[in-house]
Design a protein around this motif. Sequence first.
Motif, mmCIF file in Angstrom:
data_model
loop_
_atom_site.group_PDB
_atom_site.id
_atom_site.type_symbol
_atom_site.label_atom_id
_atom_site.label_comp_id
_atom_site.label_asym_id
_atom_site.label_seq_id
_atom_site.Cartn_x
_atom_site.Cartn_y
_atom_site.Cartn_z
ATOM 1 N N ALA A 290 0.823 -1.210 0.000
ATOM 2 C CA ALA A 290 0.000 0.000 0.000
ATOM 3 C C ALA A 290 0.855 1.258 0.000
ATOM 4 N N GLU A 291 2.047 1.211 0.624
ATOM 5 C CA GLU A 291 2.922 2.381 0.636
ATOM 6 C C GLU A 291 3.430 2.718 -0.753
ATOM 7 N N LEU A 294 0.187 4.617 -2.626
ATOM 8 C CA LEU A 294 -0.376 5.871 -2.138
ATOM 9 C C LEU A 294 0.374 7.066 -2.727
ATOM 10 N N PHE A 295 -0.333 8.170 -2.925
ATOM 11 C CA PHE A 295 0.292 9.390 -3.440
ATOM 12 C C PHE A 295 -0.483 10.589 -2.925
ATOM 13 N N ALA A 296 0.215 11.733 -2.869
ATOM 14 C CA ALA A 296 -0.404 12.969 -2.378
ATOM 15 C C ALA A 296 -0.152 14.142 -3.303
ATOM 16 N N GLU A 300 4.122 12.341 -7.089
ATOM 17 C CA GLU A 300 3.984 11.042 -6.450
ATOM 18 C C GLU A 300 3.041 10.128 -7.223
ATOM 19 N N GLU A 301 2.045 10.690 -7.891
ATOM 20 C CA GLU A 301 1.152 9.864 -8.700
ATOM 21 C C GLU A 301 1.899 9.259 -9.889
ATOM 22 N N ARG A 304 3.934 6.517 -8.531
ATOM 23 C CA ARG A 304 3.074 5.392 -8.218
ATOM 24 C C ARG A 304 2.727 4.590 -9.452
ATOM 25 N N GLU A 335 -9.335 0.373 -4.035
ATOM 26 C CA GLU A 335 -9.163 1.803 -3.833
ATOM 27 C C GLU A 335 -7.698 2.224 -3.887
ATOM 28 N N LEU A 336 -6.770 1.268 -3.948
ATOM 29 C CA LEU A 336 -5.366 1.631 -4.118
ATOM 30 C C LEU A 336 -5.061 2.147 -5.513
#
Length: 451
Positions: A290-291, A294-296, A300-301, A304, A335-336
């Motif tokens: 999961a780490e 995830l992106f913010a 980061e997307e 990912r 949802e990941l």
Amino acid sequence: MTALTVTLVLVVAAAGLLRWRRPAWYWLTFGVVLATLRVLVRYASVMDACGLTVPPSRWRLALARMTNRPAPESRPPRILRLRPTRTGLVLRLKLRPGQDAFDIAAASDRLRHSFAMYGVTSRELRSSVVEVRMTGYDVLKRVQMPAKTDTRPMRVPVALREDGAVHYRDYRAIPHALTLGATESGKSVYQRNLVAGLASMDVALVGIDCKQGVELFPLARRFSALADNPDTAAELLDALVTRMEGVYQLIRAEQRITADTPDAEIAADIWDLPDHLRPTPIVVLVDEVAELALFASKEEEKRRDRIITALVRLAQLGRAAGIYLEICGQRFGSELGKGITMLRAQLTGRTAHRVNDETSANMAFGDISPDAVLAAIQIPAETRGLAIAADSTGGWHRIRAPHTSLRQAVNLCNRHADLTPGLPELAPFRPELNDAAATPTPVTKPAPATA
């Protein structure tokens, strides 16, 4: 007479004490004999009560009428072999005409009560032959692996099954796997057993632990590459994809498809290559998937998407190149983001410890067996290490790994540190072990000085 009575009392007391404190010892000394006699004496009546008998055939009825004899009774399945084991009994049964292996499986709970055994499972060996495994005690309460196991290259004994058999992680048969488990469910212990079993084999270990390496870095002496953050993980996965492409080029060059070469020698993966040309197989352990998903932010997307794409490519194409994935996580759901369900579809092996939600259990077993989903969400919180293991065939069983402390796993990895291969593509990610890294940095505040 008094001496005989005292002896019998002592024997019964010893048997009761062993059954309470050491059920495995009780089974080997008293239980196996009593259970064997109980099964042989009650077999015909139990099978008849459980509806596992067939009426006599017409020719037997006709023969009885012709000879003026009583009508023959219904016949249960014939016992081909009864074999005691260190945890129970194994019966091999020959089914009668009209019976099915499902009949035995459906009556397993009734057989368990009738024969006073702890558990009964069955599986079909071949047409009309069924193997019934009975356990005499709870083998998962205190896991004790057998002294001798059937260890082969890329085949690791990691846990014990509820029927007393050893659960193996066979990378040649099931190249990629998904392991789920909530916090304090025993997932880390399962992973340590896996690393400890692989440490003595000719294999390269690659770790991705985004918890700053706290789970895998203590085992770093046996790892050829280790990433402790998502940025390094993205670069490491790209390097693995590059190595995979290079291995395929080697296979193509050594494929031996000329007309004078027998078909059996044609190479399609690394295991068909000669020993001196075969690349070192790689096992990639992802501690928390999961780490990586995830992106913010936009940057980061992009990272990912790059990571998930590389994982999917390795899952789809890595087997023939000798790259195997072991994906672990506390939570695994759609949802990941995109690509997660595609990645799950490539992970044939599924293992789920206690999970906090039904969605994770459905992601693990929803496409395999609804019964496995129900069993996964019913694992009690106090039973750490208990898990449900399944694969794409639909079969599943309960397993539990023996407790292996982090120190024991570290000692094994240090003992076999000389087997750690140096791979050129992964050299930048080789963990550095020096005195500064080995010395822990204090994170607590110093005590205030007193006058």
